[in-house]
Design a protein around this motif. Structure first.
Motif, mmCIF file in Angstrom:
data_model
loop_
_atom_site.group_PDB
_atom_site.id
_atom_site.type_symbol
_atom_site.label_atom_id
_atom_site.label_comp_id
_atom_site.label_asym_id
_atom_site.label_seq_id
_atom_site.Cartn_x
_atom_site.Cartn_y
_atom_site.Cartn_z
ATOM 1 N N ILE A 70 10.500 3.187 17.144
ATOM 2 C CA ILE A 70 9.342 3.634 16.667
ATOM 3 C C ILE A 70 9.291 5.170 16.973
ATOM 4 C CG2 ILE A 70 6.857 3.290 16.279
ATOM 5 C CD1 ILE A 70 7.740 0.435 18.097
ATOM 6 N N GLU A 71 8.802 6.003 15.860
ATOM 7 C CA GLU A 71 8.497 7.297 16.444
ATOM 8 C C GLU A 71 6.942 7.482 16.555
ATOM 9 O OE1 GLU A 71 9.664 11.970 15.158
ATOM 10 O OE2 GLU A 71 10.047 10.393 13.899
ATOM 11 N N THR A 72 6.484 7.982 17.694
ATOM 12 C CA THR A 72 4.996 8.224 17.694
ATOM 13 C C THR A 72 4.540 9.344 18.575
ATOM 14 O OG1 THR A 72 3.101 6.951 18.367
ATOM 15 C CG2 THR A 72 4.964 6.612 19.604
ATOM 16 N N LYS A 73 3.447 9.587 19.051
ATOM 17 C CA LYS A 73 3.187 10.853 19.886
ATOM 18 C C LYS A 73 2.129 10.411 20.988
ATOM 19 C CE LYS A 73 -0.923 12.891 17.756
ATOM 20 N NZ LYS A 73 -1.560 14.161 17.337
ATOM 21 N N LYS A 83 12.240 2.441 21.832
ATOM 22 C CA LYS A 83 12.891 1.435 21.265
ATOM 23 C C LYS A 83 12.533 -0.033 21.908
ATOM 24 C CE LYS A 83 17.702 -0.572 21.158
ATOM 25 N NZ LYS A 83 18.995 -0.667 21.771
ATOM 26 N N VAL A 84 11.833 -0.914 21.036
ATOM 27 C CA VAL A 84 11.126 -1.905 21.650
ATOM 28 C C VAL A 84 11.920 -3.296 21.159
ATOM 29 C CG1 VAL A 84 9.199 -3.517 21.406
ATOM 30 C CG2 VAL A 84 8.990 -0.973 21.567
ATOM 31 N N SER A 85 12.457 -4.039 22.171
ATOM 32 C CA SER A 85 13.166 -5.169 21.874
ATOM 33 C C SER A 85 12.456 -6.491 21.877
ATOM 34 C CB SER A 85 14.551 -5.603 22.947
ATOM 35 O OG SER A 85 15.348 -4.297 22.623
ATOM 36 N N VAL A 86 12.494 -7.174 20.730
ATOM 37 C CA VAL A 86 11.463 -8.373 20.824
ATOM 38 C C VAL A 86 12.419 -9.542 20.769
ATOM 39 C CG1 VAL A 86 9.694 -9.480 19.372
ATOM 40 C CG2 VAL A 86 9.754 -7.156 19.397
ATOM 41 N N GLN A 87 12.431 -10.581 21.802
ATOM 42 C CA GLN A 87 13.028 -11.875 21.656
ATOM 43 C C GLN A 87 12.163 -12.934 21.173
ATOM 44 O OE1 GLN A 87 14.072 -12.000 25.947
ATOM 45 N NE2 GLN A 87 15.760 -10.207 25.471
ATOM 46 N N PHE A 88 12.658 -13.632 20.270
ATOM 47 C CA PHE A 88 11.586 -14.589 19.601
ATOM 48 C C PHE A 88 12.710 -15.806 19.200
ATOM 49 C CE2 PHE A 88 13.287 -12.087 16.331
ATOM 50 C CZ PHE A 88 13.352 -13.038 15.359
ATOM 51 N N ALA A 111 6.519 -4.682 11.537
ATOM 52 C CA ALA A 111 5.249 -4.284 11.385
ATOM 53 C C ALA A 111 4.153 -4.361 12.377
ATOM 54 C CB ALA A 111 4.567 -4.865 9.956
ATOM 55 N N TYR A 112 4.190 -5.496 13.160
ATOM 56 C CA TYR A 112 3.364 -5.725 14.295
ATOM 57 C C TYR A 112 3.569 -4.789 15.473
ATOM 58 C CZ TYR A 112 0.525 -9.738 12.344
ATOM 59 O OH TYR A 112 -0.112 -10.395 11.547
ATOM 60 N N VAL A 113 4.811 -4.806 15.870
ATOM 61 C CA VAL A 113 5.107 -3.715 16.816
ATOM 62 C C VAL A 113 4.827 -2.244 16.362
ATOM 63 C CG1 VAL A 113 7.362 -2.824 17.846
ATOM 64 C CG2 VAL A 113 7.304 -5.127 17.496
ATOM 65 N N PHE A 114 5.099 -1.888 15.274
ATOM 66 C CA PHE A 114 4.659 -0.460 15.026
ATOM 67 C C PHE A 114 3.030 -0.220 15.097
ATOM 68 C CE2 PHE A 114 8.724 0.474 13.017
ATOM 69 C CZ PHE A 114 8.746 1.820 12.774
ATOM 70 N N ASP A 115 2.348 -1.329 14.794
ATOM 71 C CA ASP A 115 0.864 -1.134 14.866
ATOM 72 C C ASP A 115 0.482 -1.048 16.141
ATOM 73 O OD1 ASP A 115 -1.908 -1.504 13.522
ATOM 74 O OD2 ASP A 115 -1.873 -3.284 14.666
ATOM 75 N N VAL A 121 0.108 3.818 22.581
ATOM 76 C CA VAL A 121 1.057 5.003 23.131
ATOM 77 C C VAL A 121 0.110 6.370 23.008
ATOM 78 C CG1 VAL A 121 2.904 7.046 22.935
ATOM 79 C CG2 VAL A 121 3.416 4.176 22.875
ATOM 80 N N PRO A 122 -0.744 6.722 21.867
ATOM 81 C CA PRO A 122 -1.349 7.699 21.776
ATOM 82 C C PRO A 122 -2.561 8.123 22.882
ATOM 83 C CG PRO A 122 -1.080 6.941 19.657
ATOM 84 C CD PRO A 122 -0.511 5.960 20.540
ATOM 85 N N LYS A 123 -3.054 6.717 23.758
ATOM 86 C CA LYS A 123 -4.029 6.726 24.661
ATOM 87 C C LYS A 123 -3.465 7.549 25.996
ATOM 88 C CE LYS A 123 -6.171 2.724 22.817
ATOM 89 N NZ LYS A 123 -6.470 1.023 23.017
#
Length: 327
Positions: A70-73, A83-88, A111-115, A121-123
């Motif tokens: 994900i790219e964010t600021k 980079k977020v790794s989701v184990q499910f 989509a949920y991870v992006f949201d 992060v912007p906080k």
């Protein structure tokens, strides 16, 4: 006739064999009958009715991992890539929901991870993102669990495995870190220099003290030796003045000998003429003789100036008044 008998037999054998199928460990098979859900079969040898029943799909029950970039600021307007790794995994009791309710689970999780990440992060400032990455991972897991449990998926864990700021920001952070470490190193070097200076000063002070003590002991021994030398000379009829002069002349020649023994010495002792020793001896003897004569004369003068104690003057008392004088 034989061909007609063989074909039905082969067909019957094929139908019989197609009635059996196997399900691998940590997986499940969804069986449909005429397009309608029939059952979920677990690992092992299973049986279905040919033609009527069919395998609609296989569901993996193992733990899977999805890496989301994900790219964010951040709050201080620094763009970063995370980079977020989701184990499910699919919940075994909810294979029906996982198979029929959600067609593309990876897209849904992404989509949920992006949201969540773009909301959290912007906080935070850039430094806080590195320090609180575990809080971000917990927030992602909480949001995913609430959403994906409905679809038969269990979120085992979420990990923020990489935080990659812009290259210029990374260089600036490295410069800040290097400057801070150089400052710490300079402080330690200054403290080390101070300790060395203090230790050197203490050592020099101790050396000077011991050197002074040694000089004092040396002079004390020299004085004791001179006293003994004078006593020896007195025993052979040489008085103290002559003995002192002789010792001084002897020391003068010893000094000349010590200077001459060093070929690289640039020290000059004055006077250094051949008759300097005899002149020094004569001058010192004459000085001692003159001082003895002066001392004798001062003793005689002191005896002549003693006060006379045998004569006492009695003053006449004045008259009482002027009338007494007239009478």
């Amino acid at each position: 006739m034989e061909v007609i008998i063989i074909v039905p037999l082969v067909l019957a054998l094929f139908l019989f064999l197609s009635s059996f199928f196997t399900v691998k460990q940590q997986s499940a098979v969804v069986i449909e009958r005429f397009g309608k859900f029939l059952s979920v079969r677990n690992s092992g040898l299973q049986l279905k009715i040919p033609v009527f029943d069919r395998i609609a799909g296989r569901v993996n029950l193992k733990i899977q991992q999805l890496d989301v970039i994900i790219e964010t600021k951040t709050k201080d307007n620094v763009f970063i890539k995370m980079k977020v790794s989701v184990q499910f995994k699919v919940i075994p009791d909810k294979v029906y929901d996982a198979f029929y309710k959600l067609e593309y689970p990876h897209d849904q999780i992404t989509a949920y991870v992006f949201d969540v990440v773009r909301a959290e992060v912007p906080k935070l400032k850039l430094d806080d993102v590195f320090e609180r990455k575990d809080d971000i991972a917990i927030a992602v897991k909480r949001e995913l669990n609430e959403a994906m449990t409905t679809y038969g998926y269990d979120i085992i864990n979420t990990l923020v495995t990489d935080i990659d700021p812009d290259i210029q920001v990374k260089n600036a952070m490295n410069r800040i870190n290097a400057a801070d470490r150089e400052k710490t190193a300079a402080e330690f070097e200054a403290e080390s220099s101070r300790i060395r200076i203090v230790a050197k000063a203490k050592a020099e002070a101790e050396s000077k003290r011991l050197q002074g003590q040694g000089i004092a002991d040396q002079r004390r021994e020299i004085a004791r030796g001179l006293v003994e030398s004078v006593e020896v000379l007195n025993s052979v009829g040489i008085n103290s003045q002559e003995a002192s002069a002789l010792i001084v002349v002897t020391q003068h020649y010893d000094t000349l000998q010590a200077i001459g023994a060093d070929a690289n010495s640039n020290l000059i002792l004055l006077p250094n003429s051949p008759q300097a020793g005899s002149d020094m001896l004569n001058n010192m003897v004459a000085s001692f003789s003159a001082s003895n004569q002066v001392g004798e004369m001062m003793k005689k003068n002191n005896k002549k100036l003693k006060p006379k104690d045998d004569f006492h003057h009695v003053p006449t008392p004045p008259p009482a008044n002027e009338n007494d004088v007239t009478e």
